[in-house]
Design an enzyme around this catalytic site. Structure first.
Site, mmCIF file in Angstrom:
data_model
loop_
_atom_site.group_PDB
_atom_site.id
_atom_site.type_symbol
_atom_site.label_atom_id
_atom_site.label_comp_id
_atom_site.label_asym_id
_atom_site.label_seq_id
_atom_site.Cartn_x
_atom_site.Cartn_y
_atom_site.Cartn_z
ATOM 1 N N THR A 74 15.048 34.490 -28.639
ATOM 2 C CA THR A 74 13.911 35.349 -29.020
ATOM 3 C C THR A 74 13.093 35.736 -27.779
ATOM 4 O O THR A 74 13.127 35.017 -26.771
ATOM 5 C CB THR A 74 12.983 34.610 -30.014
ATOM 6 O OG1 THR A 74 11.748 35.321 -30.127
ATOM 7 C CG2 THR A 74 12.651 33.191 -29.557
ATOM 8 N N ASP A 75 12.338 36.818 -27.889
ATOM 9 C CA ASP A 75 11.447 37.198 -26.772
ATOM 10 C C ASP A 75 10.360 36.150 -26.551
ATOM 11 O O ASP A 75 9.777 36.066 -25.476
ATOM 12 C CB ASP A 75 10.819 38.587 -27.002
ATOM 13 C CG ASP A 75 10.007 38.714 -28.282
ATOM 14 O OD1 ASP A 75 9.907 37.743 -29.053
ATOM 15 O OD2 ASP A 75 9.466 39.818 -28.525
ATOM 16 N N GLU A 76 10.094 35.336 -27.585
ATOM 17 C CA GLU A 76 8.990 34.370 -27.473
ATOM 18 C C GLU A 76 9.254 33.278 -26.446
ATOM 19 O O GLU A 76 8.326 32.575 -26.037
ATOM 20 C CB GLU A 76 8.697 33.730 -28.835
ATOM 21 C CG GLU A 76 8.245 34.748 -29.844
ATOM 22 C CD GLU A 76 7.514 34.164 -31.040
ATOM 23 O OE1 GLU A 76 7.014 33.039 -30.957
ATOM 24 O OE2 GLU A 76 7.458 34.855 -32.061
ATOM 25 N N TYR A 93 7.644 26.408 -32.120
ATOM 26 C CA TYR A 93 8.799 27.271 -32.436
ATOM 27 C C TYR A 93 9.460 27.783 -31.161
ATOM 28 O O TYR A 93 10.657 27.594 -30.949
ATOM 29 C CB TYR A 93 8.369 28.461 -33.314
ATOM 30 C CG TYR A 93 9.402 29.588 -33.339
ATOM 31 C CD1 TYR A 93 10.606 29.434 -34.010
ATOM 32 C CD2 TYR A 93 9.175 30.792 -32.657
ATOM 33 C CE1 TYR A 93 11.569 30.453 -34.013
ATOM 34 C CE2 TYR A 93 10.117 31.805 -32.649
ATOM 35 C CZ TYR A 93 11.315 31.627 -33.327
ATOM 36 O OH TYR A 93 12.265 32.629 -33.317
ATOM 37 N N LYS A 138 13.188 27.070 -29.489
ATOM 38 C CA LYS A 138 14.173 28.141 -29.229
ATOM 39 C C LYS A 138 14.562 28.160 -27.745
ATOM 40 O O LYS A 138 15.725 28.381 -27.405
ATOM 41 C CB LYS A 138 13.610 29.506 -29.647
ATOM 42 C CG LYS A 138 13.409 29.696 -31.135
ATOM 43 C CD LYS A 138 14.702 29.711 -31.931
ATOM 44 C CE LYS A 138 15.550 30.924 -31.653
ATOM 45 N NZ LYS A 138 16.773 30.935 -32.502
#
Ligand code: NAD
Ligand code: TDX
Length: 331
Positions: A122-124, A148, A152
């Site tokens: 994810t971009d996060e 989260y 990831k």
């Protein structure tokens, strides 16, 4: 045709990917334990064309059993706990599913002649941006801020290690925020649409100035399929749309389409550790794999609104689960 094992295929993005892969003639095996976020209803159009295993990826023996039976050529790994607010309330399951679950899949995959392992990140994982002119590239260092995103990032790093150490053919994809039909109504865009349709207050965290890059889910699924078919082993691909919006702007766009009053906007307490801004540079996937998302934001939003209006029954099934969750968020 290749045998593609898709984890989390009953989830929001995974189900779009499964439908696309079936359309393209792949033999698809879905592995999903059906948590609150998983729903086979999303796969009803292809239910006779796929194999389904209700299997928990955190159980190594069960994962081994599925691989033994199915001997997949390709693994596309979407399964995860995916909601930031839930990770703040109950982080343990995020470590279990996203870290241990990914580890199990990588570990089993290296015992099989897997041609590609597509790890959905994810971009996060990059953390947040402060300046409007900055963008995350595939080389930006990882600085995740929530339980989260750190789970990831850990999964992402495990994928890297398995490529470097065991030559497992891992490719990492980092999509931006997805929206579209079938998204679980805990996420921002379905929350806005459903509250607005019912003339209820729309909860906007903090001052509404946080910014996200929104990609229509079908485009994201197509991007992942492109990476699966054309991506280079060991590489990372950002998968964004360039459609960057302030949260408040997203709310106003939806209210305008629905002809509802801006009085519904209600600022509520901020999410702890709330990332200010995500924005990726997606030139690599565009130039090297010739992939560009097709759906303009307003067009995607119209399709999404139409879906929720036509599928209120599906949303109603989720009400009880959501009520319990929201009580915890706002207590
Ligand atoms: P989702 O929450 O809608 O679906 C997750 C799916 O994984 C569900 O079907 C669930 O049942 C399944 N699952 C959860 N735990 C499992 C386990 N232990 N064993 C087997 N299956 C399990 O998520 P999504 O929004 O479709 O996201 C899919 C992937 O894409 C995730 O890896 C997420 O981190 C990533 N991602 C999502 C977004 C987004 O905006 N939604 C953006 C970037 C990346
Ligand atoms: O009620 C809300 N009010 C609000 O202001 C909700 C649910 C969210 N928000 C804000 C928080 C974020 O700034 O809207 C923005 C989007 O929130 P989410 O839909 O929860 O998404 P986000 O936290 O950005 O994470 C999403 O994108 C990256 C996905 O949930 C992740 O799985 C993905 O990795």
């Amino acid at each position: 045709m290749k045998r593609v094992l898709v984890t989390g295929g009953a989830g929001f993005i995974g189900s779009w990917f499964v439908k696309l892969a079936v359309e393209k003639g792949y033999k698809v095996i879905v592995v999903d334990t059906l948590t609150y976020a998983g729903d086979l209803e999303r796969l009803k159009d292809v239910q006779n064309n796929i194999k389904f295993y209700k299997t928990d990826i955190t159980d190594l023996n069960l994962v081994e059993e599925v691989f033994g039976k199915e001997n997949p050529d390709i693994v596309v790994h979407f399964a995860a706990e995916s909601h930031v607010d839930r990770s703040i309330l109950e982080p343990a399951i995020f470590i279990k599913t996203n870290v241990e679950g990914t580890f199990n899949l990588l570990e089993v995959s290296r015992k099989y002649p897997i041609e590609k392992f597509i790890n959905i990140s994810t971009d996060e994982v990059y953390g947040e941006l402060e300046n409007l002119e900055d963008q995350f590239t595939e080389e930006t260092c990882l600085k995740p801020n929530s339980p989260y995103s750190s789970s990831k990032a850990s999964a992402d790093m495990l994928g890297r290690a398995y490529y470097k150490t065991y030559k497992l053919p891992v490719i990492t994809v980092r999509p931006s925020n997805n929206y579209g039909p079938w998204q679980y109504p805990e996420k921002f865009i379905p929350v806005i649409i459903l509250k607005a349709l019912q003339n209820q207050p729309i909860p906007v965290y903090g001052n509404g100035k946080n910014r996200r890059e929104w990609i229509f889910v079908r485009d994201c699924a197509e991007g992942v399929l492109t990476v699966m078919e054309k991506g280079k082993i060991g590489e990372i691909y950002n998968l964004g749309s360039g459609e960057e919006k302030e949260n408040i702007e997203v709310v106003k766009t939806i209210l305008e389409i629905l002809g509802k009053s801006e009085d519904l906007i209600t600022f509520v307490k901020d999410r702890p550790g709330h990332d200010l801004r995500y924005r990726m540079n997606s030139e690599k996937i565009k130039k090297e794999l010739e992939f560009t998302p097709k759906t303009a934001f307003e067009e995607g939003i119209r399709q999404t609104i139409k879906f929720y209006i036509e599928n209120m029954e599906w949303v109603k099934q989720k009400e009880e689960e959501l009520k319990t969750f929201w009580q915890k968020v706002y207590e």
